[in-house]
Scaffold this motif. Structure first.
Motif, PDB file in Angstrom:
ATOM      1  N   LYS A   1       1.463   9.888  -5.249  1.00  0.00           N
ATOM      2  CA  LYS A   1       1.801  11.121  -5.091  1.00  0.00           C
ATOM      3  C   LYS A   1       2.959  11.908  -6.455  1.00  0.00           C
ATOM      4  CE  LYS A   1       2.838  10.401   0.168  1.00  0.00           C
ATOM      5  NZ  LYS A   1       4.119  10.207   0.982  1.00  0.00           N
ATOM      6  N   THR A   2       2.466  11.156  -7.318  1.00  0.00           N
ATOM      7  CA  THR A   2       3.369  11.530  -8.167  1.00  0.00           C
ATOM      8  C   THR A   2       2.167  11.796  -9.234  1.00  0.00           C
ATOM      9  OG1 THR A   2       3.356   8.940 -10.005  1.00  0.00           O
ATOM     10  CG2 THR A   2       4.991   9.258  -8.131  1.00  0.00           C
ATOM     11  N   LEU A   3       1.122  12.285  -9.105  1.00  0.00           N
ATOM     12  CA  LEU A   3      -0.002  12.753  -9.310  1.00  0.00           C
ATOM     13  C   LEU A   3       0.022  14.753  -9.438  1.00  0.00           C
ATOM     14  CD1 LEU A   3      -2.829  10.574  -8.636  1.00  0.00           C
ATOM     15  CD2 LEU A   3      -1.237  10.308 -11.275  1.00  0.00           C
ATOM     16  N   PRO A   4      -0.441  15.294 -10.633  1.00  0.00           N
ATOM     17  CA  PRO A   4       0.086  15.897 -10.187  1.00  0.00           C
ATOM     18  C   PRO A   4      -0.681  16.433  -9.173  1.00  0.00           C
ATOM     19  CG  PRO A   4      -0.337  15.890 -12.321  1.00  0.00           C
ATOM     20  CD  PRO A   4      -0.391  14.906 -12.190  1.00  0.00           C
ATOM     21  N   LYS A   5      -0.647  17.551  -8.301  1.00  0.00           N
ATOM     22  CA  LYS A   5      -0.927  17.873  -6.940  1.00  0.00           C
ATOM     23  C   LYS A   5      -1.979  18.652  -7.186  1.00  0.00           C
ATOM     24  CE  LYS A   5       3.814  18.202  -4.063  1.00  0.00           C
ATOM     25  NZ  LYS A   5       3.107  17.054  -3.248  1.00  0.00           N
TER      26      LYS A   5
ATOM     27  N   ILE B   1       0.649  -1.191   0.263  1.00  0.00           N
ATOM     28  CA  ILE B   1      -0.167   0.081  -0.141  1.00  0.00           C
ATOM     29  C   ILE B   1       0.723   1.459   0.383  1.00  0.00           C
ATOM     30  CG2 ILE B   1      -1.783   1.398   1.668  1.00  0.00           C
ATOM     31  CD1 ILE B   1      -3.024  -0.705  -0.416  1.00  0.00           C
ATOM     32  N   ARG B   2       1.779   1.352   0.781  1.00  0.00           N
ATOM     33  CA  ARG B   2       2.722   2.363   0.591  1.00  0.00           C
ATOM     34  C   ARG B   2       3.717   2.794  -0.885  1.00  0.00           C
ATOM     35  NH1 ARG B   2       4.634   4.500   5.447  1.00  0.00           N
ATOM     36  NH2 ARG B   2       3.983   3.041   7.443  1.00  0.00           N
ATOM     37  N   ASN B   3       3.943   1.353  -1.757  1.00  0.00           N
ATOM     38  CA  ASN B   3       4.385   1.794  -2.843  1.00  0.00           C
ATOM     39  C   ASN B   3       3.239   2.307  -3.752  1.00  0.00           C
ATOM     40  OD1 ASN B   3       6.891   0.404  -1.979  1.00  0.00           O
ATOM     41  ND2 ASN B   3       6.549  -1.378  -2.700  1.00  0.00           N
ATOM     42  N   ILE B   4       1.547   2.440  -3.317  1.00  0.00           N
ATOM     43  CA  ILE B   4       0.656   2.580  -4.021  1.00  0.00           C
ATOM     44  C   ILE B   4       0.421   4.191  -4.613  1.00  0.00           C
ATOM     45  CG2 ILE B   4      -1.349   2.485  -4.148  1.00  0.00           C
ATOM     46  CD1 ILE B   4      -1.612  -1.046  -4.063  1.00  0.00           C
ATOM     47  N   GLU B   5       0.689   4.512  -2.904  1.00  0.00           N
ATOM     48  CA  GLU B   5       0.359   5.760  -2.166  1.00  0.00           C
ATOM     49  C   GLU B   5       1.785   6.516  -2.678  1.00  0.00           C
ATOM     50  OE1 GLU B   5       0.331   5.299   1.759  1.00  0.00           O
ATOM     51  OE2 GLU B   5      -1.444   5.444   1.890  1.00  0.00           O
ATOM     52  N   LYS B   6       2.999   5.878  -2.904  1.00  0.00           N
ATOM     53  CA  LYS B   6       4.126   5.952  -3.812  1.00  0.00           C
ATOM     54  C   LYS B   6       3.887   7.125  -5.103  1.00  0.00           C
ATOM     55  CE  LYS B   6       7.759   4.970  -0.668  1.00  0.00           C
ATOM     56  NZ  LYS B   6       9.027   4.245  -0.514  1.00  0.00           N
ATOM     57  N   GLU B   7       2.923   6.100  -5.428  1.00  0.00           N
ATOM     58  CA  GLU B   7       2.698   6.208  -6.864  1.00  0.00           C
ATOM     59  C   GLU B   7       1.954   7.378  -7.506  1.00  0.00           C
ATOM     60  OE1 GLU B   7       3.637   5.303 -10.206  1.00  0.00           O
ATOM     61  OE2 GLU B   7       5.387   4.199  -8.595  1.00  0.00           O
TER      62      GLU B   7
END
Length: 87
Positions: A47-51, A39-45
Motif C-alpha cells: 500500500k506504500t507503493l505509488p497508487k 501477509i497483512r504486514n506485506i500488504e501494508k508495504e
C-alpha cells in the motif's frame, strides 16, 4: 553443464515485469492467524507503493500455487503469497 549453457535466464526482462509475487513460508506449526498477520504486514508495504503504479494486489493463504484452478485455499496454514500487478 548442459543446463548452464542451454537454459536462458533473465532476471530483469527488457520491457519490465507487470506482475510480481511475494511468497511466504512460515514454520510448519504456524497457525492461520500467524500467517495472516505476516501477509497483512506485506500488504501494508504494498500500500506504500505509488497508487498510480499499482493496478491491484491480492493475497492467498493456504497455498503458494498461483494457478487459478489450484487446490482450494486453506490447506497449508503456513503457506501464502501476495500478487502485485502494476499498471
Amino acid at each position: 553443464y548442459w543446463g548452464k549453457n542451454k537454459v536462458l535466464f533473465n532476471l530483469f526482462p527488457p520491457d519490465g515485469a507487470d506482475t510480481f509475487f511475494v511468497y511466504l513460508e512460515m514454520p510448519q506449526e504456524s497457525t492461520f492467524d500467524a500467517t495472516e498477520e505476516v501477509i497483512r504486514n506485506i500488504e501494508k508495504e504494498v500500500k506504500t507503493l505509488p497508487k498510480e503504479e499499482v493496478s491491484f494486489y491480492l493475497s492467498k493463504i493456504g497455498t503458494q500455487s498461483t494457478q487459478e484452478l489450484a487446490a482450494p485455499v486453506g490447506g497449508d496454514k503456513h503457506l501464502a503469497y501476495t500478487q502485485v500487478t502494476l499498471v
